[in-house]
Design a protein around this motif. Structure first.
Motif, PDB file in Angstrom:
ATOM      1  N   VAL A 192     -11.507   5.163 -41.947  1.00  0.00           N
ATOM      2  CA  VAL A 192     -11.836   3.736 -41.935  1.00  0.00           C
ATOM      3  C   VAL A 192     -10.558   2.901 -41.916  1.00  0.00           C
ATOM      4  N   THR A 193      -9.570   3.290 -42.710  1.00  0.00           N
ATOM      5  CA  THR A 193      -8.294   2.561 -42.741  1.00  0.00           C
ATOM      6  C   THR A 193      -7.630   2.565 -41.372  1.00  0.00           C
ATOM      7  N   ALA A 194      -7.634   3.719 -40.706  1.00  0.00           N
ATOM      8  CA  ALA A 194      -7.015   3.812 -39.385  1.00  0.00           C
ATOM      9  C   ALA A 194      -7.754   2.956 -38.368  1.00  0.00           C
ATOM     10  N   GLY A 195      -9.098   2.973 -38.427  1.00  0.00           N
ATOM     11  CA  GLY A 195      -9.870   2.164 -37.492  1.00  0.00           C
ATOM     12  C   GLY A 195      -9.631   0.678 -37.673  1.00  0.00           C
ATOM     13  N   LEU A 196      -9.570   0.229 -38.912  1.00  0.00           N
ATOM     14  CA  LEU A 196      -9.296  -1.185 -39.180  1.00  0.00           C
ATOM     15  C   LEU A 196      -7.877  -1.567 -38.756  1.00  0.00           C
ATOM     16  N   THR A 197      -6.916  -0.695 -39.064  1.00  0.00           N
ATOM     17  CA  THR A 197      -5.523  -0.982 -38.704  1.00  0.00           C
ATOM     18  C   THR A 197      -5.356  -1.068 -37.193  1.00  0.00           C
ATOM     19  N   ALA A 198      -6.031  -0.185 -36.466  1.00  0.00           N
ATOM     20  CA  ALA A 198      -5.924  -0.168 -35.000  1.00  0.00           C
ATOM     21  C   ALA A 198      -6.340  -1.503 -34.406  1.00  0.00           C
ATOM     22  N   ARG A 199      -7.487  -2.043 -34.853  1.00  0.00           N
ATOM     23  CA  ARG A 199      -7.977  -3.292 -34.258  1.00  0.00           C
ATOM     24  C   ARG A 199      -7.271  -4.499 -34.848  1.00  0.00           C
ATOM     25  N   LEU A 200      -6.786  -4.393 -36.074  1.00  0.00           N
ATOM     26  CA  LEU A 200      -5.983  -5.484 -36.637  1.00  0.00           C
ATOM     27  C   LEU A 200      -4.699  -5.679 -35.830  1.00  0.00           C
ATOM     28  N   ALA A 201      -4.147  -4.589 -35.328  1.00  0.00           N
ATOM     29  CA  ALA A 201      -2.956  -4.701 -34.471  1.00  0.00           C
ATOM     30  C   ALA A 201      -3.251  -5.529 -33.226  1.00  0.00           C
ATOM     31  N   LEU A 202      -4.490  -5.469 -32.735  1.00  0.00           N
ATOM     32  CA  LEU A 202      -4.864  -6.255 -31.564  1.00  0.00           C
ATOM     33  C   LEU A 202      -4.995  -7.732 -31.910  1.00  0.00           C
ATOM     34  N   THR A 203      -5.483  -8.021 -33.117  1.00  0.00           N
ATOM     35  CA  THR A 203      -5.535  -9.414 -33.570  1.00  0.00           C
ATOM     36  C   THR A 203      -4.134 -10.017 -33.581  1.00  0.00           C
TER      37      THR A 203
ATOM     38  N   VAL B 271      -7.405  -7.571 -44.512  1.00  0.00           N
ATOM     39  CA  VAL B 271      -7.677  -6.170 -44.196  1.00  0.00           C
ATOM     40  C   VAL B 271      -6.837  -5.246 -45.071  1.00  0.00           C
ATOM     41  N   THR B 272      -5.563  -5.569 -45.237  1.00  0.00           N
ATOM     42  CA  THR B 272      -4.691  -4.732 -46.067  1.00  0.00           C
ATOM     43  C   THR B 272      -5.182  -4.686 -47.507  1.00  0.00           C
ATOM     44  N   ALA B 273      -5.544  -5.849 -48.043  1.00  0.00           N
ATOM     45  CA  ALA B 273      -6.046  -5.901 -49.410  1.00  0.00           C
ATOM     46  C   ALA B 273      -7.371  -5.162 -49.539  1.00  0.00           C
ATOM     47  N   GLY B 274      -8.235  -5.289 -48.547  1.00  0.00           N
ATOM     48  CA  GLY B 274      -9.519  -4.604 -48.590  1.00  0.00           C
ATOM     49  C   GLY B 274      -9.368  -3.091 -48.572  1.00  0.00           C
ATOM     50  N   CYS B 275      -8.476  -2.579 -47.720  1.00  0.00           N
ATOM     51  CA  CYS B 275      -8.245  -1.135 -47.668  1.00  0.00           C
ATOM     52  C   CYS B 275      -7.657  -0.632 -48.984  1.00  0.00           C
ATOM     53  N   ALA B 276      -6.725  -1.396 -49.546  1.00  0.00           N
ATOM     54  CA  ALA B 276      -6.128  -1.001 -50.815  1.00  0.00           C
ATOM     55  C   ALA B 276      -7.160  -1.013 -51.934  1.00  0.00           C
ATOM     56  N   ALA B 277      -8.040  -2.008 -51.922  1.00  0.00           N
ATOM     57  CA  ALA B 277      -9.080  -2.091 -52.954  1.00  0.00           C
ATOM     58  C   ALA B 277     -10.035  -0.905 -52.854  1.00  0.00           C
TER      59      ALA B 277
ATOM     60  N   TRP C 272      -1.770   4.519 -57.193  1.00  0.00           N
ATOM     61  CA  TRP C 272      -0.861   5.081 -56.186  1.00  0.00           C
ATOM     62  C   TRP C 272      -1.564   5.198 -54.840  1.00  0.00           C
ATOM     63  N   ALA C 273      -2.824   5.611 -54.857  1.00  0.00           N
ATOM     64  CA  ALA C 273      -3.587   5.707 -53.612  1.00  0.00           C
ATOM     65  C   ALA C 273      -3.748   4.338 -52.973  1.00  0.00           C
ATOM     66  N   ALA C 274      -3.978   3.301 -53.792  1.00  0.00           N
ATOM     67  CA  ALA C 274      -4.103   1.949 -53.255  1.00  0.00           C
ATOM     68  C   ALA C 274      -2.802   1.488 -52.613  1.00  0.00           C
ATOM     69  N   ALA C 275      -1.679   1.757 -53.275  1.00  0.00           N
ATOM     70  CA  ALA C 275      -0.378   1.356 -52.732  1.00  0.00           C
ATOM     71  C   ALA C 275      -0.069   2.112 -51.447  1.00  0.00           C
ATOM     72  N   ARG C 276      -0.402   3.400 -51.439  1.00  0.00           N
ATOM     73  CA  ARG C 276      -0.153   4.202 -50.234  1.00  0.00           C
ATOM     74  C   ARG C 276      -1.008   3.726 -49.069  1.00  0.00           C
ATOM     75  N   THR C 277      -2.242   3.338 -49.352  1.00  0.00           N
ATOM     76  CA  THR C 277      -3.120   2.852 -48.292  1.00  0.00           C
ATOM     77  C   THR C 277      -2.607   1.539 -47.717  1.00  0.00           C
ATOM     78  N   ALA C 278      -2.172   0.637 -48.590  1.00  0.00           N
ATOM     79  CA  ALA C 278      -1.596  -0.621 -48.104  1.00  0.00           C
ATOM     80  C   ALA C 278      -0.350  -0.349 -47.266  1.00  0.00           C
ATOM     81  N   ALA C 279       0.474   0.595 -47.708  1.00  0.00           N
ATOM     82  CA  ALA C 279       1.679   0.942 -46.950  1.00  0.00           C
ATOM     83  C   ALA C 279       1.321   1.524 -45.594  1.00  0.00           C
ATOM     84  N   ALA C 280       0.223   2.290 -45.529  1.00  0.00           N
ATOM     85  CA  ALA C 280      -0.199   2.878 -44.258  1.00  0.00           C
ATOM     86  C   ALA C 280      -0.613   1.797 -43.276  1.00  0.00           C
ATOM     87  N   VAL C 281      -1.354   0.795 -43.762  1.00  0.00           N
ATOM     88  CA  VAL C 281      -1.752  -0.312 -42.889  1.00  0.00           C
ATOM     89  C   VAL C 281      -0.524  -1.039 -42.361  1.00  0.00           C
ATOM     90  N   LEU C 282       0.403  -1.351 -43.247  1.00  0.00           N
ATOM     91  CA  LEU C 282       1.602  -2.085 -42.836  1.00  0.00           C
ATOM     92  C   LEU C 282       2.457  -1.260 -41.881  1.00  0.00           C
TER      93      LEU C 282
END
Length: 270
Positions: free
Chosen positions: A157-168, A203-209, A217-227
């Motif tokens: 889900v994080t990857a799918g959101l990040t992919a389309r956020l890049a298009l925004t 989106v970043t905050a939602g994925c981290a949440a 740590w998982a939340a921080a890593r997820t936010a880092a992955a989006v960024l």
């Protein structure tokens, strides 16, 4: 002698529903009834692009998690999770990635590179890029599903959101189209920078949440992955603008796959 022309009627702002249908209809193969295709609909639609990512990523995460729970193993879950987005987009973004790889790999001037990208066949640069991109996605998802169905599903889900956020972010002002027609021209510059950045923050905050259930740590890593995914896509975007003169539909596809793959790799390496 005719009188003065009456001013043009103002364009009605697109609703959130119209924008969401535009995003899903433009960025996926999911059948939706798109009622508007104008620039106003494109503005709201590209702002809603992460929703299209969610529409693709949730079924992918669900299938992967289900196969894992049924005893299929992390490799089968990973392959299925990577295959669902390809099926639900009819390979749209993967095709764009291959075309951009062929165009940039040709080292030709912009007009010739764009001509190469428009051809229907895929050259050696495209094949190699597709191969290693899909291998990287499956390998990362395998490692994540091996840690549990929740980790793999959340990563999808994080990857799918990040992919389309890049298009925004790629549809913000200052990013020109490389051609006068096509998807690039339809959506180039339609999303105000402030709103694009707000979407990125949400989106970043939602994925981290969502990852917080696995700990801070998982939340921080997820936010880092989006960024990290957004930074990788941004670097590719700048290179495409410099080499090709702007964006095309193929460039948008390449940005989506680059962002998704980078996000998955960061999550797996964590």
């Amino acid at each position: 002698m005719s009188g003065p022309e009456s001013p043009a009627a103002p364009v009605r702002p697109a609703s959130l529903g119209e924008g969401a249908r535009f995003a899903v209809g433009m960025l996926t193969a999911i059948p939706v009834r798109v009622t508007r295709w104008d620039r106003e609909a494109a503005r709201v639609g590209m702002l809603c692009a992460p929703l299209a990512g969610l529409a693709v990523a949730v079924p992918a995460a669900g299938l992967g998690g289900l196969l894992l729970l049924l005893g299929g193993g992390p490799l089968l879950a990973a392959v299925a999770t990577a295959a669902v987005p390809a099926a639900l987009t009819r390979g749209l973004h993967l095709d764009g990635l291959a075309d951009v790889a062929d165009g940039l790999g040709s080292a030709r001037p912009a007009d010739e590179a764009l001509r190469i990208m428009k051809q229907s066949d895929i050259g050696p640069f495209g094949v190699i890029t597709l191969l290693f991109t899909l291998l990287a996605q499956v390998a990362a998802l395998h490692a994540l599903f091996a840690e549990g169905w929740w980790r793999g599903a959340l990563a999808a889900v994080t990857a799918g959101l990040t992919a389309r956020l890049a298009l925004t972010l790629a549809a913000r002002p200052g990013v020109p189209p490389a051609r006068p027609d096509g998807l690039g021209a339809a959506v180039a510059g339609v999303v105000p920078t402030g709103r694009a950045l707000l979407a990125a923050a949400v989106v970043t905050a939602g994925c981290a949440a969502a990852a917080w259930a696995c700990g801070p740590w998982a939340a921080a890593r997820t936010a880092a992955a989006v960024l990290a995914g957004l930074l990788a896509a941004g670097a590719l975007l700048r290179h495409c603008v410099r080499r090709l003169g702007g964006v095309t539909g193929d460039v948008f596809g390449a940005l989506a796959e680059t962002a998704a793959t980078t996000a998955l790799l960061v999550l797996a390496l964590g």
